[in-house]
Enzyme design. Structure first.
Site, PDB file in Angstrom:
ATOM      1  N   LYS A 159       0.882  -1.178   0.000  1.00  0.00           N
ATOM      2  CA  LYS A 159       0.000   0.000   0.000  1.00  0.00           C
ATOM      3  C   LYS A 159       0.914   1.221   0.000  1.00  0.00           C
ATOM      4  CE  LYS A 159      -4.491   1.208   1.945  1.00  0.00           C
ATOM      5  NZ  LYS A 159      -5.474   0.736   0.952  1.00  0.00           N
TER       6      LYS A 159
HETATM    7  C1  LIG Z   1      -6.518  -0.157   0.674  1.00  0.00           C
HETATM    8  C2  LIG Z   1      -6.971  -0.679  -0.626  1.00  0.00           C
HETATM    9  C3  LIG Z   1      -8.017  -1.603  -0.742  1.00  0.00           C
HETATM   10  C4  LIG Z   1      -8.836  -2.060   0.437  1.00  0.00           C
HETATM   11  O1  LIG Z   1      -8.102  -2.671   1.430  1.00  0.00           O
HETATM   12  P1  LIG Z   1      -8.663  -2.783   2.914  1.00  0.00           P
HETATM   13  O2  LIG Z   1      -7.565  -3.436   3.651  1.00  0.00           O
HETATM   14  O3  LIG Z   1      -9.881  -3.597   2.865  1.00  0.00           O
HETATM   15  O4  LIG Z   1      -8.944  -1.404   3.362  1.00  0.00           O
HETATM   16  C5  LIG Z   1      -8.314  -2.100  -2.002  1.00  0.00           C
HETATM   17  N1  LIG Z   1      -7.658  -1.682  -3.101  1.00  0.00           N
HETATM   18  C6  LIG Z   1      -6.667  -0.776  -3.032  1.00  0.00           C
HETATM   19  C7  LIG Z   1      -5.994  -0.345  -4.272  1.00  0.00           C
HETATM   20  C8  LIG Z   1      -6.293  -0.260  -1.796  1.00  0.00           C
HETATM   21  O5  LIG Z   1      -5.305   0.637  -1.736  1.00  0.00           O
END
Ligand SMILES: *Cc1c(COP(=O)(O)O)cnc(C)c1O
Length: 305
Positions: A159
């Site tokens: 992320k």
């Molecule tokens: C953060 C994110 C998600 C969702 O992740 P969670 O852990 O459920 O919040 C989905 N796709 C992308 C591109 C993300 O950055």
């Protein structure tokens, strides 16, 4: 849309919102290499805040930093405690928490590894990310003309701040074209994910979602799979094309921000009967119960503050 909290955790200290600033020559600001998380806390039955899946979020944050070779003096335990402290200091029981690790000021240039890595945890109040109306009747989405990152161009598991440029382009395009949200395909043309949400498609009792290969492995996605399996549904993690939406009975998006949001249409083609179906409604209901400590088999995911 958001109400900011008065106190922010910044490199081990709680500082007032106004003082949580950084230099314009901070490395992350120029090149986008930073790691972040989005976490939600919910009021539990006893009135105390409970942080949903904090452990999983910390694992992903530190995995992201590891992949990006960002070294911080702060431990996983420090950042975990920071999340608790931000809620306590701001006296919030329902909040969105935003841990962010970024590379600070010093040298600029791509090979630099000596700049300090800062860690912050901010918080704000965030309601339904795609709107209350979206939760009730579903959102209208389009398949984006923007392709999701090739897994050899960006680490899908990470992320990372800079990865979001791709998401923002897709979101801008969708909104400009009159849609609520975008779904991106991968470089093969298979469905990947929303701009910040994972997606599920339902046909009969069969539920499917893309595998952890071309997507960010969402923690909400993982929770929904656990909940649906517990309810006796088969959830298949597999590749599929955009046409799966066109013939689906139901479709929905999940994410920490979006929680569970039904999809009303894809490319103006109405999904199923045009209203949230039974699997969507069950997922939505049980997810909201889970995060508030009302589902015994999911309680272990809650960190009570
Ligand atoms: C953060 C994110 C998600 C969702 O992740 P969670 O852990 O459920 O919040 C989905 N796709 C992308 C591109 C993300 O950055």
């Amino acid at each position: 849309m958001s109400t900011k909290a008065d106190w922010i955790w910044f490199d081990g200290k709680i500082v007032p919102y106004e003082e949580a600033t950084t230099h314009v020559l901070s490395h992350t600001l120029h090149y986008g290499l930073g790691a972040f998380e989005g976490i939600r806390a919910y009021t539990q039955e006893d009135g105390r805040p409970g942080i949903w899946a904090l452990d999983d979020h910390m694992t992903r944050l530190f995995d992201t930093m590891k992949m990006m070779e960002m070294k911080t003096e702060f431990t996983r335990e420090d950042v975990t405690q920071a999340c608790h402290e931000v809620l306590r200091r701001n006296d919030m029981s329902e909040a969105y928490l935003r841990p962010l690790a970024f590379i600070g000021e010093g040298a600029l240039g791509l090979g630099v590894r000596t700049n300090p890595v800062h860690v912050v945890v901010g918080a704000w109040k965030w309601g339904a990310y795609l709107g209350e109306e979206g939760i009730k009747n579903g959102v209208d989405v389009k398949i984006s003309t923007f392709t999701r990152h090739h897994p050899n161009a960006a680490m899908q598991r990470a992320k990372v701040v800079g990865h979001y440029v791709n998401s923002i382009m897709a979101r801008y395009e969708a909104n400009a074209d009159g849609y609520d949200e975008a779904i991106m395909l991968d470089h093969h043309g298979f469905v990947a994910e929303g701009t910040g949400e994972n997606v599920f498609v339902v046909k009969g009792r069969h539920v499917k979602t893309p595998p952890v290969a071309n997507i960010l492995p969402g923690i909400t996605r993982k929770s929904i799979i656990e909940i649906l399996k517990h309810e006796g549904y088969e959830v298949e993690e597999t590749w599929f094309g955009r046409d799966a939406f066109y013939v689906a009975d139901e479709a929905f998006m999940v994410g920490t921000a979006a929680e569970v949001t039904p999809i009303h249409s894809v490319d103006r083609k109405v999904v199923g009967l045009g209203k949230p179906g039974p699997v969507t409604k069950l997922s939505l209901k049980l997810y909201h119960q889970a995060v508030r400590g009302k589902l015994d088999f999911m309680k272990r995911h809650i960190a009570v503050v």
